[in-house]
Design an enzyme around this catalytic site. Sequence first.
Site, short mmCIF file in Angstrom:
data_model
loop_
_atom_site.label_atom_id
_atom_site.label_comp_id
_atom_site.label_asym_id
_atom_site.label_seq_id
_atom_site.Cartn_x
_atom_site.Cartn_y
_atom_site.Cartn_z
N GLU A 131 -5.20 -8.63 1.16
CA GLU A 131 -5.79 -8.26 2.45
C GLU A 131 -7.27 -8.03 2.25
OE1 GLU A 131 -4.19 -4.94 4.67
OE2 GLU A 131 -2.14 -5.56 4.24
N GLU A 189 0.80 -1.22 0.00
CA GLU A 189 0.00 0.00 0.00
C GLU A 189 0.83 1.27 0.00
OE1 GLU A 189 -3.08 0.09 2.94
OE2 GLU A 189 -3.93 -1.84 2.33
C1 FCB Z 1 -4.34 -1.93 5.60
C2 FCB Z 1 -2.94 -2.20 6.11
C3 FCB Z 1 -2.89 -3.21 7.24
C4 FCB Z 1 -4.04 -3.04 8.20
C5 FCB Z 1 -5.35 -2.98 7.46
C6 FCB Z 1 -6.56 -2.85 8.36
O1 FCB Z 1 -4.38 -0.66 5.01
O2 FCB Z 1 -2.13 -2.66 5.07
O3 FCB Z 1 -1.65 -3.09 7.86
O4 FCB Z 1 -3.84 -1.94 8.98
O5 FCB Z 1 -5.34 -1.90 6.56
#
Ligand code: FCB
Length: 482
Positions: free
Chosen positions: A386, A176
């Site tokens: 994620e 990210e």
């Molecule tokens: C993302 C991050 C991770 C976590 C999630 C909830 O943006 O990559 O580390 O904080 O959000």
Amino acid sequence: MTLDTLPSPAPSAPVFPPGFLWGTATAAYQIEGAAAEGGRTPSIWDTFSRTPGKVRNGDTGDIAADHYHRFRDDVALMADLGLSAYRFSLAWPRVVPGGSGPVNPEGLAFYDRLVDALLEKDITPVATLYHWDLPQELEDAGGWTERATAERFAEYAAAAARRLGDRVGMWTTLNEPWCSAFLGYGNGVHAPGRTDHGDALRAHHHLMLAHGLGTAALRAELPAAAQVSLVLNLAAVRAAGTTPADLDAARRIDGLANRIFLDPVFHGRYPEDVLADTAHLLDWDALVRDGDLAEISRPLDALGINYYTPTLVAAAEDGDAVRRTGPRGDNHAGELTPWPASEGVRFLPAPGTRTAMDWPVDADGLYEILTRLRDELPGTPLVVTENGAAYDDYTDPSGEVHDPERVAYLHAHLAAVARAAADGADVRGYFLWSLLDNFEWAYGYGKRFGIVHVDFASQRRTPKDSARWYAEVIRSGVLPED
Ligand code: FCB
């Protein structure tokens, strides 16, 4: 809904291809703790979390989930869940203390042991090199606004690959970079807490360059079959209305959330409209040197997508005070916006139920992103790196954690992944965020994303209902019917 009342999977509805990677994801600073052990030096998150007012409750990652000492138990938990893969990040200041110079054998030895423990359980390790913990010394020298930071990153990437590349076959350069650049240097709600939109864009370019130089460094050290990827938190941007001004707001945010990454990485150019929108903030021609875009657009083996919630925008109305966005694009009136050149944009709360982060639940956004990438990047394998949700979980008197909202969230999002795959998106895996409750950046320990509950006082781990639900999905390869 409790586990007992969950319908059992319909065995006739296999929706995930064989070989699909079923994982969970974590990040070093959020779980490891042992901040001053094994030769690790401070990162920008150690400094930031010690700065009064930056992290709720004054929480730090000093101890976190103590994974540095408990990784064997955590790997055993993963094996119990039946995970086929685990996405973790390496702490740069453990591997190269201070960010440059000699490699720290003790730091690498920790990841060595972790990788061996995973392989013993047949869990595929997926290593991320940068999940936001920049060595403090590099920030002191200018951080991501300096080109040299990208060069140091490539050296660190090479050192990690040299040591682990015989056993780790899947690598990600950055997690990210939007957050690193725009939250770290734009509105300052993440480390290092700087607040200058020109700096945010300079950081963005140097992160892109770090990705390119890092990719080259990895390729030079890794066996040919190794896979290199980048993880982006692309946004499902929606315009609230159809006026030209609303559509222009959506174009601007799509540019700054999506195309400012996808265009340089996959097409070797920055989007003209974003360059024009932001020209008053920096001199792009001086920043981007000859050869940078060729470096940034080196071929990748996969693209990782992190998705939580959609982004709804409209044109700012006459007389509107500029609407600001909070830590992750949510509205917090009065805060500085992370988005450069977005004065005419208003962020609206998307409809839907909310998680404990106040993020609307909308699985269609994930489908939209996956099918957009199917169309725009044919031939690029996709991985959901994620996805998950925070809720206010607690252990009940019998010691159990019932989290039906998380089960519903995961169910809806996995169904969206399956639907995108059925519609031709080449999705190779799903990594649930997160294995353990952990240090949720500026929110500290107050937000629980784990499918395993952590009692931070005792470090006791308790699998939540969602963990058992996920294990059953992995085992059967199908989603239960609604
Ligand atoms: C993302 C991050 C991770 C976590 C999630 C909830 O943006 O990559 O580390 O904080 O959000």
